[in-house]
Scaffold this motif. Structure first.
Motif, PDB file in Angstrom:
ATOM      1  N   GLU A 145       0.797  -1.195  -0.018  1.00 45.70           N
ATOM      2  CA  GLU A 145       0.053   0.089   0.005  1.00 45.70           C
ATOM      3  C   GLU A 145       0.957   1.451   0.144  1.00 45.70           C
ATOM      4  O   GLU A 145       0.168   2.396  -0.261  1.00 45.70           O
ATOM      5  CB  GLU A 145      -0.875   0.091   1.323  1.00 45.70           C
ATOM      6  CG  GLU A 145      -1.793  -1.186   1.551  1.00 45.70           C
ATOM      7  CD  GLU A 145      -2.167  -1.059   2.905  1.00 45.70           C
ATOM      8  OE1 GLU A 145      -3.312  -1.485   3.079  1.00 45.70           O
ATOM      9  OE2 GLU A 145      -1.466  -0.585   4.100  1.00 45.70           O
ATOM     10  N   LEU A 146       2.306   1.199   0.128  1.00 46.97           N
ATOM     11  CA  LEU A 146       3.013   2.214   0.484  1.00 46.97           C
ATOM     12  C   LEU A 146       3.068   3.215  -0.673  1.00 46.97           C
ATOM     13  O   LEU A 146       2.669   4.480  -0.350  1.00 46.97           O
ATOM     14  CB  LEU A 146       4.384   1.699   0.573  1.00 46.97           C
ATOM     15  CG  LEU A 146       5.350   2.754   1.264  1.00 46.97           C
ATOM     16  CD1 LEU A 146       4.984   2.992   2.478  1.00 46.97           C
ATOM     17  CD2 LEU A 146       6.904   2.346   0.924  1.00 46.97           C
ATOM     18  N   GLU A 147       2.875   2.779  -1.907  1.00 46.86           N
ATOM     19  CA  GLU A 147       3.000   3.559  -3.083  1.00 46.86           C
ATOM     20  C   GLU A 147       1.886   4.827  -2.879  1.00 46.86           C
ATOM     21  O   GLU A 147       1.888   6.038  -3.069  1.00 46.86           O
ATOM     22  CB  GLU A 147       3.057   3.017  -4.159  1.00 46.86           C
ATOM     23  CG  GLU A 147       3.423   3.914  -5.362  1.00 46.86           C
ATOM     24  CD  GLU A 147       3.662   3.296  -6.927  1.00 46.86           C
ATOM     25  OE1 GLU A 147       3.911   2.003  -6.689  1.00 46.86           O
ATOM     26  OE2 GLU A 147       3.726   4.061  -7.947  1.00 46.86           O
ATOM     27  N   MET A 148       0.390   4.049  -2.618  1.00 42.21           N
ATOM     28  CA  MET A 148      -0.498   4.917  -2.616  1.00 42.21           C
ATOM     29  C   MET A 148      -0.404   6.059  -1.362  1.00 42.21           C
ATOM     30  O   MET A 148      -0.824   7.066  -1.622  1.00 42.21           O
ATOM     31  CB  MET A 148      -1.446   3.862  -2.421  1.00 42.21           C
ATOM     32  CG  MET A 148      -3.019   4.364  -2.990  1.00 42.21           C
ATOM     33  SD  MET A 148      -4.223   3.036  -2.580  1.00 42.21           S
ATOM     34  CE  MET A 148      -4.141   3.162  -0.540  1.00 42.21           C
ATOM     35  N   ILE A 149       0.016   5.567  -0.421  1.00 42.76           N
ATOM     36  CA  ILE A 149       0.119   6.202   0.843  1.00 42.76           C
ATOM     37  C   ILE A 149       0.947   7.458   0.433  1.00 42.76           C
ATOM     38  O   ILE A 149       0.660   8.698   0.607  1.00 42.76           O
ATOM     39  CB  ILE A 149       0.580   5.624   1.967  1.00 42.76           C
ATOM     40  CG1 ILE A 149      -0.512   4.531   2.666  1.00 42.76           C
ATOM     41  CG2 ILE A 149       0.907   6.473   3.028  1.00 42.76           C
ATOM     42  CD1 ILE A 149       0.053   3.574   3.800  1.00 42.76           C
ATOM     43  N   LEU A 150       2.332   6.963  -0.040  1.00 42.41           N
ATOM     44  CA  LEU A 150       3.091   8.334  -0.460  1.00 42.41           C
ATOM     45  C   LEU A 150       2.793   9.333  -1.392  1.00 42.41           C
ATOM     46  O   LEU A 150       3.106  10.527  -1.287  1.00 42.41           O
ATOM     47  CB  LEU A 150       4.591   7.613  -0.584  1.00 42.41           C
ATOM     48  CG  LEU A 150       5.350   6.883   0.332  1.00 42.41           C
ATOM     49  CD1 LEU A 150       6.795   6.327  -0.019  1.00 42.41           C
ATOM     50  CD2 LEU A 150       5.340   7.912   1.510  1.00 42.41           C
ATOM     51  N   ASN A 151       1.965   8.791  -2.359  1.00 37.47           N
ATOM     52  CA  ASN A 151       1.320   9.610  -3.610  1.00 37.47           C
ATOM     53  C   ASN A 151       0.391  10.598  -2.981  1.00 37.47           C
ATOM     54  O   ASN A 151       0.110  11.555  -3.765  1.00 37.47           O
ATOM     55  CB  ASN A 151       0.835   8.987  -4.540  1.00 37.47           C
ATOM     56  CG  ASN A 151       1.646   7.994  -5.386  1.00 37.47           C
ATOM     57  OD1 ASN A 151       3.110   8.440  -5.308  1.00 37.47           O
ATOM     58  ND2 ASN A 151       1.520   6.977  -6.126  1.00 37.47           N
ATOM     59  N   ARG A 152       0.080  10.486  -1.577  1.00 36.72           N
ATOM     60  CA  ARG A 152      -0.868  11.655  -1.055  1.00 36.72           C
ATOM     61  C   ARG A 152      -0.177  12.856  -0.761  1.00 36.72           C
ATOM     62  O   ARG A 152      -0.971  13.923  -0.594  1.00 36.72           O
ATOM     63  CB  ARG A 152      -1.708  10.920   0.153  1.00 36.72           C
ATOM     64  CG  ARG A 152      -2.648   9.817  -0.125  1.00 36.72           C
ATOM     65  CD  ARG A 152      -3.164   9.493   1.302  1.00 36.72           C
ATOM     66  NE  ARG A 152      -3.797   8.086   0.966  1.00 36.72           N
ATOM     67  CZ  ARG A 152      -3.930   7.200   1.815  1.00 36.72           C
ATOM     68  NH1 ARG A 152      -3.621   7.527   3.108  1.00 36.72           N
ATOM     69  NH2 ARG A 152      -4.553   6.024   1.593  1.00 36.72           N
ATOM     70  N   TYR A 153       0.937  12.753  -0.660  1.00 36.69           N
ATOM     71  CA  TYR A 153       1.572  13.900  -0.300  1.00 36.69           C
ATOM     72  C   TYR A 153       2.381  14.664  -1.563  1.00 36.69           C
ATOM     73  O   TYR A 153       3.063  13.948  -2.414  1.00 36.69           O
ATOM     74  CB  TYR A 153       2.770  13.469   0.857  1.00 36.69           C
ATOM     75  CG  TYR A 153       2.025  13.029   2.131  1.00 36.69           C
ATOM     76  CD1 TYR A 153       1.509  13.718   2.981  1.00 36.69           C
ATOM     77  CD2 TYR A 153       1.806  11.517   2.028  1.00 36.69           C
ATOM     78  CE1 TYR A 153       1.086  13.114   4.140  1.00 36.69           C
ATOM     79  CE2 TYR A 153       1.204  11.059   3.128  1.00 36.69           C
ATOM     80  CZ  TYR A 153       0.976  11.839   4.199  1.00 36.69           C
ATOM     81  OH  TYR A 153       0.027  11.234   5.175  1.00 36.69           O
TER      82      TYR A 153
END
Ligand SMILES: Cc1cc2nc3c(=O)[nH]c(=O)nc-3n(C[C@H](O)[C@H](O)[C@H](O)COP(=O)(O)O)c2cc1C
Ligand code: SF4
Ligand code: FES
Lengths: 154, 423
Positions: A145-153
């Motif tokens: 899920e990491l990529e999705m999380i980091l893309n929020r910023y």
């Protein structure tokens, strides 16, 4: 060096304590909130304002994990590296972050977006592994899920 | 089973607003307390046998009774709620802070009134962002409703309350170091005596209490000492927030009678071990407690029973070691934390912990040497009680010495085979 807005906030903190120096951690928090970190100039300005030596203020600044004396990115990623997260394989998460952002603990991405830091237990051990990005807490994270999380910023 | 502390906490809903909290019986204890002489409140809390939930387990009413009271006592006194919670594996106060902030504020008002404090602080760690928002709201609501500020509910009693958020250091949880942090200094501990009860924050009498300790106060005021004692399965009064984390099926945190067994917690509440994993040991009360093993599963989780088994109740939040996790790596992770968080005041802690960490790391890497375990034994003794200023070093010694005792064969196998058998 200090803005009028910062001075106003620092004055308020001074009004709550018996002597100026006692507000020094609060003052550094205020300045760090505005500028991201405490530069040598900022340190000196705060020390002067609170009538303390820069060396004394620096001794306080360097004691605390989350007062930054070096520039940091726009977002701070704190990954829990304490015992339960370690058992629950926080390493996999750390490796995934390293891969995606190309930075290790203590480093900042070249675009100045993220700084990555290890952090003691975030108090959500029942949802390990955990991390905190700015004010957002992430629990039970799986590396996918990491990529999705980091893309929020931004 | 009564669960006074968590009755009004619903994980998927925001915490009770002041109005909702009042409807559920909130702030009645403040009203009641303000009509009782402070000394009687202290006696009631003493009699309830509430022991501090921050780790040391000292009788709360007794601690309050050391604060000077009466006409010749200082006009300024302080009460501090210790909400630093940075002990690895400990996640109980977070539940109370986020789940029902008014309960903490109410407990603090009663405690402050009992010792005659005029200012209260919540010392909250940096990482608890959600708690910071909720506590701020609750303090504002309490001011607006007249539970804080001047002449509270017409009683003539005044109390100011502030939220202080820290900037990250485990030492801030140690009570005298916390006072230094509040004074804008490095969070190093202070020499005792004088005890903070006599000379604490800014030199004034101060009580520092854990969040869970304070949350119990309104219920003791409302229901009495006997009711509180009867909640428990042991001689220590009340319920306790217990947690289990690690490779169990349902990690979590539950309010249960003081003195519930370790087996019940792990097998019933946490659902037992995950499939494919077996229980090997447990730190019963957070990172700075001694390992207990299979033979201890029926021990009752109260201060005395856990101490008799050779460990400490600590924070009551347990970390489970399973059979696929390396005990050496486990202890290495803990010592890394303690070495990093040492304030540097005392030699065994400042110099010893990094050394311990390096030895453990080299053993993990397959570079352990025959004398290493003797060195570790020696350090565990040097870090132990009596050699240092505060309890951080003795706390670090506990998981180390007990791992060397119960999992010695694992350490030896690493050294013999020149590799970690769990990799
Ligand atoms: C290194 C260290 C860290 C501590 N951290 C905490 C903490 O985060 N919260 C806490 O309540 N007590 C902590 N304690 C224990 C406190 O010093 C103190 O005993 C406690 O806050 C007293 O409250 P109580 O009487 O209500 O238990 C810590 C102790 C040490 C030595
Ligand atoms: S035991 Fe460690 S943390 Fe405690 S005062 Fe000494 S050096 Fe500091
Ligand atoms: S150990 Fe990671 S949240 Fe507690």
């Amino acid at each position: 060096m200090l803005s009028t807005e910062e001075i106003k906030e620092i004055d308020h903190e001074i009004s709550l304590v018996p002597y100026k120096k006692a507000a020094c951690i609060e003052a550094m928090k205020i300045v760090q909130r505005n500028r991201g970190w405490i530069s040598d100039d900022a340190l000196k300005a705060i020390a002067d304002y609170l009538e303390m030596s820069t060396a004394e203020l620096d001794s306080v600044a360097t004691f605390y994990n989350l007062i930054f004396r070096k520039p940091v990115g726009r977002h701070i990623i704190l990954v829990c590296d304490s015992i339960t997260c370690w058992i629950m394989d926080y390493k996999a998460l750390y490796i995934a972050i390293q891969k995606q952002l190309n930075i290790k603990f203590g480093e900042t991405t070249t675009d100045g977006k993220f700084t990555l830091l290890p952090n003691a237990c975030l108090g959500c051990c029942d949802h390990a592994p955990t991390m905190l990005i700015d004010d957002d807490l992430y629990r039970n994270i799986n590396a996918d899920e990491l990529e999705m999380i980091l893309n929020r910023y931004e | 089973m009564e669960r006074p502390l968590t009755r009004n906490i619903h994980p998927n809903r925001p915490p009770l607003t002041l109005k909702e909290y009042e409807m559920a019986g909130g702030y009645l204890a403040v009203k009641k307390a303000l009509s009782i002489p402070p000394k009687e409140i202290i006696d009631l809390v003493k009699e309830s046998n509430l022991k501090g939930r921050g780790g040391a387990g000292f009788n709360t009413g007794m601690k309050w009774s050391f604060v000077p009271y009466g006409e010749n006592s200082p006009a300024t006194k302080y009460l501090v709620a210790n909400a630093d919670e940075m002990e690895p594996g400990t996640f109980k106060d977070r539940l109370l802070l986020e789940g029902n902030p008014h309960q903490l504020i109410e407990g603090m008002i009663v405690a402050a009134y009992a010792i005659g404090a005029t200012t209260g602080y919540v010392f909250l760690r940096y990482a608890y962002k959600e708690a910071a928002v909720k506590i701020t709201n609750a303090i504002n609501e309490a001011y607006n409703a007249g539970y804080l500020g001047f002449n509270i509910l017409g009683s003539g009693y005044n109390l100011q309350m502030h939220l202080h958020t820290g900037v990250g250091r485990y030492m801030c949880g140690e009570e005298t170091a916390l006072l230094n942090a509040l004074e804008g200094k490095r969070a190093t501990p202070r020499a005792k005596p004088p005890f903070p009860q006599i000379s604490g924050l800014f030199g004034k009498p101060t009580i520092v209490n854990n969040v869970e300790t304070l949350c119990n106060i309104p219920h003791i005021i409302n229901n009495g000492a006997d009711w509180f004692k009867n909640l428990s399965y042991s001689e220590d009064g009340g319920t306790k927030l217990y947690g289990v984390s690690g490779r169990v099926k349902h990690p979590g945190c539950w309010e249960l009678p003081m003195g519930i067994s370790i087996r019940e917690l792990i097998e019933e509440y946490a659902g037992g071990m995950q499939d494919g994993y077996r229980f090997r040991g447990v730190l019963p009360g957070g990172a700075s407690t001694d390992f207990l093993v299979e033979q201890h599963l029926d021990i009752k989780m109260d201060f005395k029973s856990v101490a008799m088994a050779g460990s400490r109740l600590g924070t009551g939040t347990m970390i489970v070691l399973d059979d696929k996790t390396c005990p050496v790596g486990f202890v290495h992770n803990l010592q890394q934390f303690f070495a990093h968080e040492s304030c540097g005041w005392c030699t065994p802690c400042r110099e010893g912990l990094p050394w311990v960490e390096k030895i453990l790391w080299s053993i993990e890497q397959g570079q352990g040497k025959p004398g290493d375990l003797d060195l570790l034994d020696q350090h565990a003794k040097l870090l132990g009680p009596g050699n240092t200023f505060c309890a951080l070093a003795p706390g670090a010694a506990e998981p180390l010495q007990s791992a060397l005792k119960y999992f010695r064969e694992d350490f030896e196998r690493h050294i013999r085979n020149k590799q970690c058998p769990y990799d």
